[in-house]
Design a protein around this motif. Structure first.
Motif, short mmCIF file in Angstrom:
data_model
loop_
_atom_site.label_atom_id
_atom_site.label_comp_id
_atom_site.label_asym_id
_atom_site.label_seq_id
_atom_site.Cartn_x
_atom_site.Cartn_y
_atom_site.Cartn_z
N THR A 13 23.63 -0.37 8.07
CA THR A 13 23.03 0.70 7.28
C THR A 13 22.66 1.90 8.15
OG1 THR A 13 20.75 -0.14 7.55
CG2 THR A 13 22.01 -0.96 5.65
N GLN A 14 22.46 3.01 7.48
CA GLN A 14 21.96 4.22 8.14
C GLN A 14 20.83 4.78 7.29
OE1 GLN A 14 24.55 7.69 7.97
NE2 GLN A 14 25.72 6.77 6.30
N PHE A 15 20.09 5.74 7.84
CA PHE A 15 19.06 6.43 7.09
C PHE A 15 19.55 7.81 6.70
CE2 PHE A 15 15.60 3.89 9.44
CZ PHE A 15 15.72 2.86 8.52
N LYS A 16 19.28 8.18 5.47
CA LYS A 16 19.60 9.53 5.01
C LYS A 16 18.32 10.24 4.62
CE LYS A 16 24.38 9.03 3.45
NZ LYS A 16 25.32 9.21 2.31
N MET A 68 20.44 -13.12 6.04
CA MET A 68 21.16 -11.85 6.21
C MET A 68 20.70 -11.19 7.50
SD MET A 68 21.11 -9.86 2.58
CE MET A 68 22.09 -10.37 1.18
N ILE A 69 21.62 -10.50 8.16
CA ILE A 69 21.30 -9.67 9.32
C ILE A 69 21.77 -8.26 9.01
CG2 ILE A 69 21.65 -9.30 11.80
CD1 ILE A 69 22.47 -12.33 11.90
N VAL A 70 20.89 -7.29 9.17
CA VAL A 70 21.23 -5.90 8.88
C VAL A 70 21.06 -5.08 10.15
CG1 VAL A 70 20.77 -3.88 7.46
CG2 VAL A 70 20.44 -6.16 6.50
N VAL A 71 22.13 -4.45 10.59
CA VAL A 71 22.07 -3.54 11.73
C VAL A 71 21.71 -2.17 11.18
CG1 VAL A 71 23.31 -2.54 13.69
CG2 VAL A 71 23.80 -4.90 12.96
N THR A 72 20.55 -1.64 11.57
CA THR A 72 20.01 -0.43 10.98
C THR A 72 20.20 0.78 11.91
OG1 THR A 72 17.79 -0.70 11.93
CG2 THR A 72 18.25 -1.85 9.87
N LYS A 73 19.97 1.96 11.34
CA LYS A 73 20.02 3.23 12.08
C LYS A 73 21.38 3.49 12.71
CE LYS A 73 15.08 3.16 13.21
NZ LYS A 73 14.07 3.31 14.26
N CYS A 74 22.43 3.04 12.04
CA CYS A 74 23.79 3.24 12.56
C CYS A 74 24.21 4.69 12.40
CB CYS A 74 24.78 2.35 11.82
SG CYS A 74 24.50 0.58 12.04
N PRO A 75 25.05 5.21 13.29
CA PRO A 75 25.62 6.54 13.09
C PRO A 75 26.62 6.51 11.94
CG PRO A 75 26.60 5.51 15.02
CD PRO A 75 25.49 4.60 14.57
N ALA A 76 26.75 7.63 11.28
CA ALA A 76 27.64 7.69 10.11
C ALA A 76 29.10 7.50 10.49
CB ALA A 76 27.45 9.03 9.40
N ASP A 77 29.44 7.82 11.74
CA ASP A 77 30.84 7.75 12.18
C ASP A 77 31.17 6.45 12.91
OD1 ASP A 77 29.30 8.26 14.39
OD2 ASP A 77 30.63 9.81 15.23
N LEU A 78 30.46 5.38 12.59
CA LEU A 78 30.74 4.09 13.21
C LEU A 78 32.20 3.71 12.98
CD1 LEU A 78 28.77 2.16 14.72
CD2 LEU A 78 28.71 0.79 12.64
N GLN A 79 32.88 3.36 14.05
CA GLN A 79 34.31 3.08 13.99
C GLN A 79 34.58 1.59 13.77
OE1 GLN A 79 36.63 5.67 14.12
NE2 GLN A 79 34.69 6.82 13.93
N PRO A 80 35.77 1.25 13.27
CA PRO A 80 36.10 -0.17 13.05
C PRO A 80 35.91 -1.03 14.31
CG PRO A 80 37.71 1.21 11.97
CD PRO A 80 36.82 2.15 12.73
#
Length: 366
Positions: A222-225, A189-201
């Protein structure tokens, strides 16, 4: 569209990066050829790692895995215990501190006291000692062990920071990569972390294209909350909602790779933020406590607090040189992982892997 800043590469150091890359290549080939030996185990061993140094969110993602697994299985977590003062294998208990375990392992034990947490620089030895316990784990999570090839995990999750894409980075020392980009091929698995909540398609498509995962690999975002404000010393104060920060004068003290994320969060509540920055995993000294205390007391407003990250809190909680008037004003912000999409699919893949490997282990014992 994607908003991250360009990755800064120190180009004058690239010749040293090529030499470093050659050493990494030879070492990996020695494992591939069997000159250096790895060991497999009869239980699920899930590695959570990255290709770079620091800052991708391995500990929060390890905590997420604990959260979804702990009610079904006996979970163990093993890490090296970075910057701990102890040596060799250490099994965490109720008396352990960050000096014994390192801040990240102590944080995990602090949040999940019922699971097995251990540290050992030698992961192979650490796993054997955990399996020799009277009530051994059924699953072991290896925190930051991708480069530790003496253990062959049954499943590998690689994290990549959205703000510093691995496909734009370079090997140490010119960049921050411990392994070349091609090492992503070893991940399940590869997880892209710390993404902005408004990531667009279109952002998903661009990142997916640039990572270019193999068909057998899953890609997640994923993002952090941030959760509720927690008092560092629970006898001195109580939990507060995030809007408690509104208009506050905040002294932000950090000893992490980058405080950008927490500063961005604070900007939603107040403009009155002063910062004291230390290096990642910094071990606070008495002179630092005095400096922080004096700077806080010099803030004239009564509407003030000291804010630290959860990781920093683990290094401060055991100190006995913090004055009582300061204790009641220190809070930290816990974070948790949130999937932007395919969360249930992620869980299903993890459960499937564990079921298959858990029953295989059981069959061997029959």
């Amino acid at each position: 569209m994607i908003k991250y800043e360009p990755v800064h590469i120190q180009k004058w150091l690239l010749p040293f990066s090529w030499l470093y890359g050659l050493i990494v290549y030879i070492r990996n080939k020695f494992f591939d050829w069997g000159i250096l030996k790895h060991e497999e185990f009869d239980i699920p061993v899930i590695c959570i790692g990255n290709l770079t140094i620091g800052g991708t969110g391995k500990t929060p993602h390890t905590e997420y895995l604990i959260q979804i697994l702990k009610d079904k299985y006996k979970v163990g977590v093993l890490s090296r215990g970075y910057k701990r003062k102890s040596k060799g294998f250490v099994l965490a208990d109720s008396n352990s501190t960050s000096f014994d375990l390192g801040d990240e392992s102590f944080q995990i034990k602090h949040k999940f006291p019922d699971i097995i947490v251990a540290v050992d620089r030698n992961r192979r030895r650490g796993i054997k000692k955990m399996l020799a316990l009277d009530n051994p784990p059924e699953i072991i999570l290896l925190d930051d062990a991708f480069q530790h090839r003496y253990v062959k995990p049954s499943y590998t999750i690689i994290l990549s920071d959205y703000n510093r894409p691995v496909y734009e980075d370079a090997l140490l020392p010119a960049g921050r990569m411990r392994e070349p980009f091609s090492a992503l091929s070893k991940a399940n698995m590869i997880v892209v972390t710390k993404c902005p909540a408004d990531l667009q398609p279109i952002d998903y498509r661009i990142i997916s294209h640039d990572i270019n995962a193999f068909p057998f690999q899953e890609l997640y975002f994923t993002q952090f909350k941030y959760k509720q404000l927690q008092p560092l010393f629970k006898d001195e104060a109580t939990e507060k909602p995030l809007n408690y920060l509104n208009g506050k004068n905040i002294l932000l003290v950090t000893g992490i790779a980058s405080p950008k994320m927490i500063l961005k969060k604070l900007s939603q509540y107040t403009e009155k933020v002063s910062t004291i920055k230390y290096s990642d995993h910094y071990n606070f000294k008495s002179k630092d406590i005095k400096y922080i205390s004096n700077k806080f007391r010099n803030i004239t407003s009564e509407n003030k607090l000291i804010l630290v990250t959860e990781k920093d809190a683990m290094r401060l909680i055991a100190r006995d040189d913090i004055d009582d008037d300061i204790k009641k004003s220190i809070y930290y912000l816990p974070i948790e992982v949130s999937f932007l999409d395919k969360q249930e699919d992620f869980k299903a893949k993890i459960y499937k892997h564990i079921r298959e490997n858990f029953y295989r282990k059981t069959d061997k014992k029959k």
